[in-house]
Design a protein around this motif. Structure first.
Motif, PDB file in Angstrom:
ATOM      1  N   VAL A   1      -8.742   2.704   2.470  1.00 29.61           N
ATOM      2  CA  VAL A   1      -8.632   3.732   1.177  1.00 29.61           C
ATOM      3  C   VAL A   1      -9.403   4.876   1.120  1.00 29.61           C
ATOM      4  CG1 VAL A   1      -8.255   1.378   0.003  1.00 29.61           C
ATOM      5  CG2 VAL A   1     -10.163   2.713  -0.437  1.00 29.61           C
TER       6      VAL A   1
ATOM      7  N   THR B   1       0.697  -0.999  -0.087  1.00 30.16           N
ATOM      8  CA  THR B   1       0.395   0.319  -0.382  1.00 30.16           C
ATOM      9  C   THR B   1       0.396   1.283  -0.051  1.00 30.16           C
ATOM     10  OG1 THR B   1      -0.115  -0.022   1.985  1.00 30.16           O
ATOM     11  CG2 THR B   1      -2.172  -1.376   0.861  1.00 30.16           C
TER      12      THR B   1
ATOM     13  N   GLU C   1      -3.857   2.860   1.635  1.00 33.08           N
ATOM     14  CA  GLU C   1      -3.970   3.618  -0.340  1.00 33.08           C
ATOM     15  C   GLU C   1      -4.671   3.814  -0.447  1.00 33.08           C
ATOM     16  OE1 GLU C   1      -2.917   1.996  -3.873  1.00 33.08           O
ATOM     17  OE2 GLU C   1      -1.747   1.628  -1.871  1.00 33.08           O
TER      18      GLU C   1
ATOM     19  N   TRP D   1     -15.061  -6.750  -3.840  1.00 34.01           N
ATOM     20  CA  TRP D   1     -13.746  -6.949  -4.223  1.00 34.01           C
ATOM     21  C   TRP D   1     -14.009  -8.442  -4.285  1.00 34.01           C
ATOM     22  CZ3 TRP D   1      -8.828  -6.168  -6.629  1.00 34.01           C
ATOM     23  CH2 TRP D   1      -7.764  -7.131  -6.897  1.00 34.01           C
TER      24      TRP D   1
ATOM     25  N   LYS E   1      -6.092   6.408  -3.910  1.00 33.46           N
ATOM     26  CA  LYS E   1      -6.540   6.051  -5.446  1.00 33.46           C
ATOM     27  C   LYS E   1      -7.130   6.999  -6.263  1.00 33.46           C
ATOM     28  CE  LYS E   1      -4.710   1.766  -5.800  1.00 33.46           C
ATOM     29  NZ  LYS E   1      -3.233   1.549  -6.900  1.00 33.46           N
TER      30      LYS E   1
ATOM     31  N   ASN F   1      -7.742  -0.871 -10.738  1.00 25.32           N
ATOM     32  CA  ASN F   1      -6.790  -0.429  -9.927  1.00 25.32           C
ATOM     33  C   ASN F   1      -6.289  -0.453  -8.776  1.00 25.32           C
ATOM     34  OD1 ASN F   1      -7.821   1.705 -11.335  1.00 25.32           O
ATOM     35  ND2 ASN F   1      -8.418   3.684 -10.090  1.00 25.32           N
ATOM     36  N   PHE F   2      -6.690  -1.642  -8.227  1.00 27.73           N
ATOM     37  CA  PHE F   2      -6.136  -2.357  -6.849  1.00 27.73           C
ATOM     38  C   PHE F   2      -5.647  -3.784  -7.272  1.00 27.73           C
ATOM     39  CE2 PHE F   2      -9.420   0.300  -4.724  1.00 27.73           C
ATOM     40  CZ  PHE F   2      -9.461   0.870  -4.266  1.00 27.73           C
TER      41      PHE F   2
ATOM     42  N   GLN G   1      -2.258  -6.568  -2.988  1.00 27.04           N
ATOM     43  CA  GLN G   1      -2.844  -5.422  -2.063  1.00 27.04           C
ATOM     44  C   GLN G   1      -3.833  -5.384  -1.255  1.00 27.04           C
ATOM     45  OE1 GLN G   1      -3.143  -2.395  -5.195  1.00 27.04           O
ATOM     46  NE2 GLN G   1      -1.501  -1.025  -4.114  1.00 27.04           N
ATOM     47  N   ILE G   2      -4.920  -5.925  -1.425  1.00 29.22           N
ATOM     48  CA  ILE G   2      -6.647  -6.037  -1.002  1.00 29.22           C
ATOM     49  C   ILE G   2      -4.854  -7.923   0.213  1.00 29.22           C
ATOM     50  CG2 ILE G   2      -8.052  -7.636  -0.855  1.00 29.22           C
ATOM     51  CD1 ILE G   2      -8.061  -4.795  -2.306  1.00 29.22           C
TER      52      ILE G   2
END
Length: 203
Positions: free
Chosen positions: A138, A89, A103, A160, A105, A117-118, A122-123
């Motif tokens: 985020v 992140t 993070e 997600w 964005k 974008n992710f 990262q998740i």
């Protein structure tokens, strides 16, 4: 200059060009002062550190240089480099003894926020922060309308997983408004996300 990800895949010039454009100043106003989201957050974090509110820094992205053009010592140019490892992140640090990791964005869309974008790593990183009782979220900016929202990690995970299961590949703006929290622009600090997570009783 050519960059490569840890798996050897090239970092596309299109992405690099977009990042350069983001750094170029534009005509400023109170709500949009020509600052990128990253610059606004860096100024915010500087304010937090100066006033002993929090210690938050942008994580550096380590690279390995593999090709340099040494025409002369004063004009050496990096021609090719690799990202040493996949980034997690953007920012991390501590506030009131609590670990914070988030993070940031931006999108030019006015109706939704693309989940492309992710990245999966990262998740997964953010999920591990939650497992350790850290604070993760985020900060999303709609560039055309200059609106900023804070979305908690657990909410991002939901959307997600929806995508992974074959659902939408983006989060509708209506969903962000419903489940996220707007952060108004200020002067000092510019994007006061610490106050927002205090209001949410996360600190």
């Amino acid at each position: 200059m050519v960059f490569h990800y840890p798996n050897g895949r090239k970092y596309h010039e299109k992405c690099s060009t977009e990042n350069v454009k983001k750094q170029l100043p534009t005509k400023s106003s109170y709500s949009n002062r020509g600052m990128t989201l990253e610059e606004d957050l860096n100024e915010t974090n500087k304010y937090y550190r100066i006033h002993n509110i929090a210690v938050i820094h942008k994580k550096p992205t380590p690279i390995q240089i593999v090709n340099v053009d040494y025409q002369s010592r004063s004009t050496a140019v990096i021609k090719e480099a690799y990202f040493r490892q996949a980034s997690t992140t953007d920012y991390n640090g501590v506030c009131n003894g609590k670990y914070i990791d988030f993070e940031a964005k931006e999108t030019k869309s006015t109706t939704s926020f693309p989940l492309k974008n992710f990245h999966e790593h990262q998740i997964e990183h953010m999920k591990k922060i939650v497992e350790q009782n850290g604070i993760t979220f985020v900060i999303l900016r709609f560039a055309r309308t200059d609106e900023i929202f804070l979305l908690e990690g657990k909410v991002l995970f939901h959307y997600w997983e929806r995508m992974i299961e074959g659902g939408r590949k983006s989060i509708k703006k209506e969903e962000i408004i419903q489940h996220g929290f707007p952060i108004p622009y200020g002067l000092h600090p510019r994007i006061d996300y610490i106050r927002k997570i205090q209001e949410l009783n996360l600190l």
